[in-house]
Design a protein around this motif. Sequence first.
Motif, PDB file in Angstrom:
ATOM      1  N   GLU A  53      11.318 -16.416  70.767  1.00 36.60           N
ATOM      2  CA  GLU A  53      12.380 -17.186  70.105  1.00 36.60           C
ATOM      3  C   GLU A  53      12.016 -18.661  69.949  1.00 36.60           C
ATOM      4  O   GLU A  53      12.303 -19.262  68.920  1.00 36.60           O
ATOM      5  N   GLU A  54      11.399 -19.257  70.965  1.00 38.86           N
ATOM      6  CA  GLU A  54      11.121 -20.702  70.951  1.00 38.86           C
ATOM      7  C   GLU A  54       9.824 -21.071  70.254  1.00 38.86           C
ATOM      8  O   GLU A  54       9.713 -22.152  69.680  1.00 38.86           O
ATOM      9  N   LEU A  55       8.816 -20.177  70.340  1.00 38.92           N
ATOM     10  CA  LEU A  55       7.475 -20.545  69.879  1.00 38.92           C
ATOM     11  C   LEU A  55       6.878 -19.580  68.860  1.00 38.92           C
ATOM     12  O   LEU A  55       5.811 -19.839  68.315  1.00 38.92           O
ATOM     13  N   ASN A  56       7.541 -18.432  68.636  1.00 45.43           N
ATOM     14  CA  ASN A  56       7.108 -17.432  67.667  1.00 45.43           C
ATOM     15  C   ASN A  56       5.728 -16.850  67.992  1.00 45.43           C
ATOM     16  O   ASN A  56       4.911 -16.631  67.107  1.00 45.43           O
ATOM     17  N   VAL A  57       5.467 -16.622  69.291  1.00 43.51           N
ATOM     18  CA  VAL A  57       4.216 -15.995  69.710  1.00 43.51           C
ATOM     19  C   VAL A  57       4.498 -14.893  70.727  1.00 43.51           C
ATOM     20  O   VAL A  57       5.547 -14.866  71.366  1.00 43.51           O
ATOM     21  N   THR A  58       3.534 -14.005  70.872  1.00 40.00           N
ATOM     22  CA  THR A  58       3.594 -12.928  71.850  1.00 40.00           C
ATOM     23  C   THR A  58       2.698 -13.291  73.026  1.00 40.00           C
ATOM     24  O   THR A  58       1.573 -13.765  72.830  1.00 40.00           O
ATOM     25  N   ILE A  59       3.225 -13.072  74.234  1.00 37.94           N
ATOM     26  CA  ILE A  59       2.460 -13.371  75.445  1.00 37.94           C
ATOM     27  C   ILE A  59       2.363 -12.133  76.333  1.00 37.94           C
ATOM     28  O   ILE A  59       3.168 -11.214  76.222  1.00 37.94           O
TER      29      ILE A  59
END
Length: 128
Positions: A53-59
């Motif tokens: 939601e905040e950074l638009n990346v998958t971790i």
Amino acid sequence: MLQVTCAIIEHQGKVLICQRSAAMLLPLKWEFPGGKIEQGESMKACLAREIMEELNVTIQVEKGLSMVEHHYPDFSLCLHPFICTLISGDIQALEHAQTLWVDQTALLDYDWAEADLPIVREYLKLRP
């Protein structure tokens, strides 16, 4: 007491730090990104959702560090940090003033939110 997760995201030898926006509580302080745990949500699921939601990346959420309990004048929180790895996507500062990839040796050069400082110190002890 707010229950909050945060991600120490590592990628290509750097660590992601985020500067809170001027409109947020603790304006313009640096932090590890994350957010509030929703009812029935695991800490790892919360962290993956918040980072998307905040950074638009998958971790990939990996190792947990020591929980930090901190009392600010207006609120208190339990902050649950996790070391994470960037899996996919390009960082977009959707809620923060800015994001930076920094060398771990430079982490203490930033004006951190007080609750994040013990996490920075523990992380630096783990990553010589």
